[in-house]
Design a protein around this motif. Sequence first.
Motif, PDB file in Angstrom:
ATOM      1  N   VAL A  46      45.194  47.976  37.163  1.00 34.11           N
ATOM      2  CA  VAL A  46      44.088  47.359  36.636  1.00 34.11           C
ATOM      3  C   VAL A  46      42.918  47.703  37.347  1.00 34.11           C
ATOM      4  O   VAL A  46      42.975  47.999  38.720  1.00 34.11           O
ATOM      5  CB  VAL A  46      44.461  45.713  36.900  1.00 34.11           C
ATOM      6  CG1 VAL A  46      43.184  44.981  36.825  1.00 34.11           C
ATOM      7  CG2 VAL A  46      45.797  45.306  36.540  1.00 34.11           C
ATOM      8  N   GLN A  48      38.258  47.667  37.817  1.00 33.16           N
ATOM      9  CA  GLN A  48      37.085  47.042  37.446  1.00 33.16           C
ATOM     10  C   GLN A  48      35.977  47.880  37.614  1.00 33.16           C
ATOM     11  O   GLN A  48      35.993  48.856  38.632  1.00 33.16           O
ATOM     12  CB  GLN A  48      36.749  45.761  38.274  1.00 33.16           C
ATOM     13  CG  GLN A  48      35.702  45.134  37.890  1.00 33.16           C
ATOM     14  CD  GLN A  48      35.318  43.925  38.530  1.00 33.16           C
ATOM     15  OE1 GLN A  48      34.357  43.120  38.343  1.00 33.16           O
ATOM     16  NE2 GLN A  48      36.665  43.326  39.422  1.00 33.16           N
ATOM     17  N   VAL A  63      44.739  40.042  41.929  1.00 34.00           N
ATOM     18  CA  VAL A  63      45.758  40.126  40.699  1.00 34.00           C
ATOM     19  C   VAL A  63      47.118  40.033  41.110  1.00 34.00           C
ATOM     20  O   VAL A  63      47.670  40.843  42.163  1.00 34.00           O
ATOM     21  CB  VAL A  63      45.278  41.513  40.138  1.00 34.00           C
ATOM     22  CG1 VAL A  63      46.341  41.693  38.938  1.00 34.00           C
ATOM     23  CG2 VAL A  63      43.921  41.649  39.710  1.00 34.00           C
ATOM     24  N   TYR A  78      40.447  49.834  41.891  1.00 32.03           N
ATOM     25  CA  TYR A  78      41.685  49.817  41.043  1.00 32.03           C
ATOM     26  C   TYR A  78      42.839  49.164  42.031  1.00 32.03           C
ATOM     27  O   TYR A  78      42.868  49.235  43.193  1.00 32.03           O
ATOM     28  CB  TYR A  78      41.783  50.815  40.004  1.00 32.03           C
ATOM     29  CG  TYR A  78      42.473  51.807  41.029  1.00 32.03           C
ATOM     30  CD1 TYR A  78      43.953  51.984  41.310  1.00 32.03           C
ATOM     31  CD2 TYR A  78      42.017  52.647  41.842  1.00 32.03           C
ATOM     32  CE1 TYR A  78      44.568  52.738  42.308  1.00 32.03           C
ATOM     33  CE2 TYR A  78      42.251  53.568  42.589  1.00 32.03           C
ATOM     34  CZ  TYR A  78      43.764  53.711  42.774  1.00 32.03           C
ATOM     35  OH  TYR A  78      44.603  54.569  43.737  1.00 32.03           O
ATOM     36  N   TYR A  80      47.425  49.237  41.340  1.00 30.78           N
ATOM     37  CA  TYR A  80      48.436  49.634  40.298  1.00 30.78           C
ATOM     38  C   TYR A  80      49.823  49.203  40.937  1.00 30.78           C
ATOM     39  O   TYR A  80      49.889  48.907  42.335  1.00 30.78           O
ATOM     40  CB  TYR A  80      48.481  51.037  40.217  1.00 30.78           C
ATOM     41  CG  TYR A  80      48.967  51.825  41.155  1.00 30.78           C
ATOM     42  CD1 TYR A  80      50.248  52.245  41.406  1.00 30.78           C
ATOM     43  CD2 TYR A  80      48.130  52.645  42.132  1.00 30.78           C
ATOM     44  CE1 TYR A  80      50.813  52.871  42.302  1.00 30.78           C
ATOM     45  CE2 TYR A  80      48.783  53.328  43.259  1.00 30.78           C
ATOM     46  CZ  TYR A  80      50.189  53.458  43.411  1.00 30.78           C
ATOM     47  OH  TYR A  80      50.846  54.214  44.563  1.00 30.78           O
ATOM     48  N   LEU A  90      50.391  39.356  33.999  1.00 31.35           N
ATOM     49  CA  LEU A  90      49.269  39.511  35.018  1.00 31.35           C
ATOM     50  C   LEU A  90      48.510  38.352  35.037  1.00 31.35           C
ATOM     51  O   LEU A  90      48.267  37.388  34.244  1.00 31.35           O
ATOM     52  CB  LEU A  90      48.282  40.424  34.468  1.00 31.35           C
ATOM     53  CG  LEU A  90      48.494  42.122  34.575  1.00 31.35           C
ATOM     54  CD1 LEU A  90      47.507  42.942  33.873  1.00 31.35           C
ATOM     55  CD2 LEU A  90      48.922  42.799  35.887  1.00 31.35           C
ATOM     56  N   ALA A  92      45.089  36.572  37.302  1.00 32.22           N
ATOM     57  CA  ALA A  92      44.060  36.875  37.898  1.00 32.22           C
ATOM     58  C   ALA A  92      43.498  35.561  38.420  1.00 32.22           C
ATOM     59  O   ALA A  92      43.405  34.740  37.498  1.00 32.22           O
ATOM     60  CB  ALA A  92      42.663  37.660  37.216  1.00 32.22           C
ATOM     61  N   PHE A 115      44.711  48.376  32.392  1.00 34.44           N
ATOM     62  CA  PHE A 115      43.837  47.022  31.976  1.00 34.44           C
ATOM     63  C   PHE A 115      42.749  47.241  32.656  1.00 34.44           C
ATOM     64  O   PHE A 115      42.610  47.369  33.782  1.00 34.44           O
ATOM     65  CB  PHE A 115      44.593  45.735  32.324  1.00 34.44           C
ATOM     66  CG  PHE A 115      45.853  45.671  31.581  1.00 34.44           C
ATOM     67  CD1 PHE A 115      45.751  45.083  30.264  1.00 34.44           C
ATOM     68  CD2 PHE A 115      46.983  45.892  31.762  1.00 34.44           C
ATOM     69  CE1 PHE A 115      47.030  44.657  29.419  1.00 34.44           C
ATOM     70  CE2 PHE A 115      48.155  46.101  31.112  1.00 34.44           C
ATOM     71  CZ  PHE A 115      48.208  44.905  29.921  1.00 34.44           C
ATOM     72  N   VAL A 117      39.631  44.795  33.937  1.00 30.29           N
ATOM     73  CA  VAL A 117      39.411  43.401  34.190  1.00 30.29           C
ATOM     74  C   VAL A 117      37.828  43.214  34.112  1.00 30.29           C
ATOM     75  O   VAL A 117      37.069  43.981  35.262  1.00 30.29           O
ATOM     76  CB  VAL A 117      40.169  42.736  35.430  1.00 30.29           C
ATOM     77  CG1 VAL A 117      39.491  43.518  37.112  1.00 30.29           C
ATOM     78  CG2 VAL A 117      40.058  41.374  35.669  1.00 30.29           C
ATOM     79  N   PHE A 156      41.706  40.440  30.882  1.00 25.58           N
ATOM     80  CA  PHE A 156      42.088  41.709  31.025  1.00 25.58           C
ATOM     81  C   PHE A 156      42.312  42.329  29.566  1.00 25.58           C
ATOM     82  O   PHE A 156      42.577  41.898  28.803  1.00 25.58           O
ATOM     83  CB  PHE A 156      43.841  41.454  31.356  1.00 25.58           C
ATOM     84  CG  PHE A 156      44.125  40.889  32.819  1.00 25.58           C
ATOM     85  CD1 PHE A 156      43.820  41.628  33.981  1.00 25.58           C
ATOM     86  CD2 PHE A 156      44.503  39.696  33.200  1.00 25.58           C
ATOM     87  CE1 PHE A 156      44.030  41.295  35.002  1.00 25.58           C
ATOM     88  CE2 PHE A 156      44.777  39.169  34.258  1.00 25.58           C
ATOM     89  CZ  PHE A 156      44.694  40.333  35.489  1.00 25.58           C
TER      90      PHE A 156
END
Length: 175
Positions: A46, A48, A63, A78, A80, A90, A92, A115, A117, A156
Amino acid sequence: MLGRGIALLSGALLLSGCVTAKVGTDYAAISQKIGPPKAGQSRVVVLQRKRDGLSMAICACDVKVDGSPMGKVMVGTYAYADLPAGPHQLVASETLFPGDTKRDFTTAPGRTHFFLVKSSARHDSIAGMSMIGGLAGVAVAAAATAGTDNLGPGEFIPLDESTARTMLAELQLAD
């Protein structure tokens, strides 16, 4: 120094659970070091994007995957996690934000799923109203947007591997 100690302790706690999770900016170096997911496992990343200029359209999201923390995904970072292949969720959340973002998905063994976000329309509305009207603005915006499908701070968005790796490389270059 204290922040680094807290980060290391948090990382150790995450490693002791059933989900292996990491947070950072240089995914290429990490993925080379750890290699692909182990047999029967999948990886979820994930991220951003880094923002140019000032914007309220950001989400400092905590997350979780299947209820286990992955980490805080902020602008330009990020997180993972390696987990068994199969169905997952997931979530958030953001401190003081009224609601959570949820995304159900299924992973394939040996595959990495990416993904992006980004802040949700509801998040942007509440952030904007808080700038204008303080706590009263937050209450009005929260009530006005309560009927939306996504009550959480983020969205996401699934990414193909090529796009995700380009975005992840940009995170590392921006440091």
